[in-house]
Scaffold this motif. Structure first.
Motif, PDB file in Angstrom:
ATOM      1  N   GLY A   1      -9.758  17.892  13.139  1.00 21.34           N
ATOM      2  CA  GLY A   1     -11.050  18.513  12.873  1.00 21.34           C
ATOM      3  C   GLY A   1     -11.671  19.152  14.094  1.00 21.34           C
ATOM      4  N   SER A   2     -10.992  19.080  15.228  1.00 23.54           N
ATOM      5  CA  SER A   2     -11.538  19.625  16.474  1.00 23.54           C
ATOM      6  C   SER A   2     -10.941  20.999  16.780  1.00 23.54           C
ATOM      7  N   THR A   3     -11.554  21.684  17.710  1.00 17.69           N
ATOM      8  CA  THR A   3     -11.026  22.973  18.157  1.00 17.69           C
ATOM      9  C   THR A   3      -9.812  22.806  19.058  1.00 17.69           C
ATOM     10  N   PHE A   4      -9.527  21.591  19.473  1.00 18.19           N
ATOM     11  CA  PHE A   4      -8.428  21.340  20.407  1.00 18.19           C
ATOM     12  C   PHE A   4      -7.074  21.202  19.729  1.00 18.19           C
ATOM     13  N   HIS A   5      -7.059  20.965  18.411  1.00 12.98           N
ATOM     14  CA  HIS A   5      -5.798  20.615  17.749  1.00 12.98           C
ATOM     15  C   HIS A   5      -4.724  21.689  17.874  1.00 12.98           C
ATOM     16  N   LYS A   6      -5.110  22.937  18.047  1.00 13.80           N
ATOM     17  CA  LYS A   6      -4.123  24.020  18.164  1.00 13.80           C
ATOM     18  C   LYS A   6      -3.346  23.949  19.474  1.00 13.80           C
ATOM     19  N   HIS A   7      -3.903  23.272  20.458  1.00 10.97           N
ATOM     20  CA  HIS A   7      -3.288  23.245  21.787  1.00 10.97           C
ATOM     21  C   HIS A   7      -2.612  21.927  22.127  1.00 10.97           C
ATOM     22  N   VAL A   8      -3.077  20.840  21.534  1.00 10.66           N
ATOM     23  CA  VAL A   8      -2.557  19.517  21.893  1.00 10.66           C
ATOM     24  C   VAL A   8      -1.090  19.402  21.465  1.00 10.66           C
ATOM     25  N   GLN A   9      -0.274  18.847  22.365  1.00  6.99           N
ATOM     26  CA  GLN A   9       1.162  18.716  22.121  1.00  6.99           C
ATOM     27  C   GLN A   9       1.643  17.264  22.132  1.00  6.99           C
ATOM     28  N   LEU A  10       0.729  16.337  22.442  1.00  5.27           N
ATOM     29  CA  LEU A  10       1.117  14.930  22.551  1.00  5.27           C
ATOM     30  C   LEU A  10      -0.117  14.055  22.379  1.00  5.27           C
ATOM     31  N   VAL A  11       0.056  12.931  21.688  1.00  7.74           N
ATOM     32  CA  VAL A  11      -1.009  11.946  21.529  1.00  7.74           C
ATOM     33  C   VAL A  11      -0.628  10.696  22.325  1.00  7.74           C
ATOM     34  N   PHE A  12      -1.497  10.287  23.244  1.00  5.80           N
ATOM     35  CA  PHE A  12      -1.344   9.025  23.971  1.00  5.80           C
ATOM     36  C   PHE A  12      -2.251   7.986  23.325  1.00  5.80           C
ATOM     37  N   LEU A  13      -1.750   6.776  23.178  1.00  5.06           N
ATOM     38  CA  LEU A  13      -2.564   5.655  22.717  1.00  5.06           C
ATOM     39  C   LEU A  13      -2.533   4.558  23.764  1.00  5.06           C
ATOM     40  N   GLN A  14      -3.696   3.954  24.009  1.00  2.00           N
ATOM     41  CA  GLN A  14      -3.798   2.817  24.929  1.00  2.00           C
ATOM     42  C   GLN A  14      -3.504   1.558  24.111  1.00  2.00           C
ATOM     43  N   GLY A  15      -2.238   1.239  23.943  1.00  2.35           N
ATOM     44  CA  GLY A  15      -1.834   0.125  23.098  1.00  2.35           C
ATOM     45  C   GLY A  15      -1.749   0.566  21.651  1.00  2.35           C
ATOM     46  N   VAL A  16      -1.153  -0.276  20.825  1.00  6.31           N
ATOM     47  CA  VAL A  16      -0.900   0.068  19.426  1.00  6.31           C
ATOM     48  C   VAL A  16      -2.089  -0.238  18.515  1.00  6.31           C
ATOM     49  N   ALA A  17      -3.083  -0.948  19.028  1.00  2.00           N
ATOM     50  CA  ALA A  17      -4.235  -1.316  18.197  1.00  2.00           C
ATOM     51  C   ALA A  17      -5.533  -0.933  18.895  1.00  2.00           C
ATOM     52  N   LEU A  18      -6.508  -0.580  18.095  1.00  2.00           N
ATOM     53  CA  LEU A  18      -7.860  -0.296  18.564  1.00  2.00           C
ATOM     54  C   LEU A  18      -8.791  -1.315  17.929  1.00  2.00           C
ATOM     55  N   ALA A  19      -9.913  -1.544  18.538  1.00  2.17           N
ATOM     56  CA  ALA A  19     -10.953  -2.395  17.938  1.00  2.17           C
ATOM     57  C   ALA A  19     -10.386  -3.729  17.473  1.00  2.17           C
ATOM     58  N   GLY A  20      -9.733  -4.420  18.378  1.00  2.00           N
ATOM     59  CA  GLY A  20      -9.115  -5.697  18.026  1.00  2.00           C
ATOM     60  C   GLY A  20      -7.750  -5.460  17.426  1.00  2.00           C
ATOM     61  N   PHE A  21      -7.620  -5.714  16.121  1.00  2.00           N
ATOM     62  CA  PHE A  21      -6.337  -5.547  15.442  1.00  2.00           C
ATOM     63  C   PHE A  21      -6.385  -4.447  14.386  1.00  2.00           C
ATOM     64  N   ASN A  22      -6.993  -3.321  14.700  1.00  3.22           N
ATOM     65  CA  ASN A  22      -6.918  -2.151  13.848  1.00  3.22           C
ATOM     66  C   ASN A  22      -5.671  -1.396  14.312  1.00  3.22           C
ATOM     67  N   VAL A  23      -4.523  -1.828  13.811  1.00  4.59           N
ATOM     68  CA  VAL A  23      -3.227  -1.323  14.270  1.00  4.59           C
ATOM     69  C   VAL A  23      -3.046   0.122  13.813  1.00  4.59           C
ATOM     70  N   VAL A  24      -2.694   0.985  14.761  1.00  3.47           N
ATOM     71  CA  VAL A  24      -2.470   2.395  14.473  1.00  3.47           C
ATOM     72  C   VAL A  24      -1.083   2.561  13.852  1.00  3.47           C
ATOM     73  N   ASP A  25      -1.017   3.175  12.687  1.00  3.50           N
ATOM     74  CA  ASP A  25       0.270   3.530  12.094  1.00  3.50           C
ATOM     75  C   ASP A  25       0.731   4.805  12.787  1.00  3.50           C
ATOM     76  N   ALA A  26       1.484   4.640  13.871  1.00 10.13           N
ATOM     77  CA  ALA A  26       1.900   5.765  14.708  1.00 10.13           C
ATOM     78  C   ALA A  26       2.819   6.724  13.953  1.00 10.13           C
ATOM     79  N   PHE A  27       3.595   6.215  13.014  1.00  4.36           N
ATOM     80  CA  PHE A  27       4.471   7.085  12.227  1.00  4.36           C
ATOM     81  C   PHE A  27       3.640   7.989  11.308  1.00  4.36           C
TER      82      PHE A  27
END
Length: 186
Positions: free
Chosen positions: A59-85
């Motif tokens: 939803g941002s204006t940046f999405h056209k340029h971004v080529q990689l997503v970094f995550l600081q660990g696999v979960a946010l906000a405790g155990f809100n596990v990101v489904d990276a796939f």
């Protein structure tokens, strides 16, 4: 693989007793230069992190340029596990999960299965990623990129210490926004 632009996501600090939403910050980088900041919320121990991150980025204006997503660990906000796939499929971008230390998977599994709603599903998401691998002094899991490409991404985006700038900045901003000052290590 092009590695000129990346986004890094980290969550804001919160107390052990906090329930509800937790702020998430995304920092967009072109090389080692900060180009933008995104902000949203995910549910403490919830299941909406991948959807929220995808919506923030796409939803941002940046999405056209971004080529990689970094995550600081696999979960946010405790155990809100990101489904990276799922995040990879939704955005079309590789996802690189970075941790300073290898997690204690036994403790993570016990916590998820004994105390967290939807813990079995979240544990399966973590298992699907496979074991973390050491690269450039940190531990990584990855979706949509090779170990060599992960190494190149870490080299490209790391300036100070071992953590890539998009994650380092997201961590500092998240701390400053939620507590009034940034501190600690990423």
């Amino acid at each position: 693989m092009k590695l000129g632009h990346a986004i890094g996501f980290d969550d804001a600090p919160f107390s052990r007793t906090h329930r509800g939403n937790v702020r998430v910050i995304g920092t967009v980088y072109a090389g080692t230069t900060l180009h933008g900041v995104l902000s949203g919320v995910v549910r403490r121990d919830g299941a909406n992190s991948a959807r929220v991150l995808s919506e923030l980025l796409m939803g941002s204006t940046f999405h056209k340029h971004v080529q990689l997503v970094f995550l600081q660990g696999v979960a946010l906000a405790g155990f809100n596990v990101v489904d990276a796939f799922w995040l990879h499929r939704q955005t079309g971008l590789p996802v690189l999960i970075v941790a300073r230390r290898q997690p204690d998977y036994g403790a993570v599994r016990r916590a998820l299965l004994e105390r967290v709603p939807g813990g079995a599903r979240k544990w399966r998401l973590i298992q699907r990623l496979g074991a973390m691998q050491p690269v450039r002094g940190v531990w990584v899991q990855r979706v949509g990129l090779s170990l060599d490409e992960a190494d190149m991404a870490l080299q490209r985006f790391t300036v100070t210490g071992l953590i890539p700038e998009p994650l380092r900045a997201a961590h500092l901003i998240a701390g400053g926004v939620s507590t009034g000052h940034s501190h600690g290590r990423t």
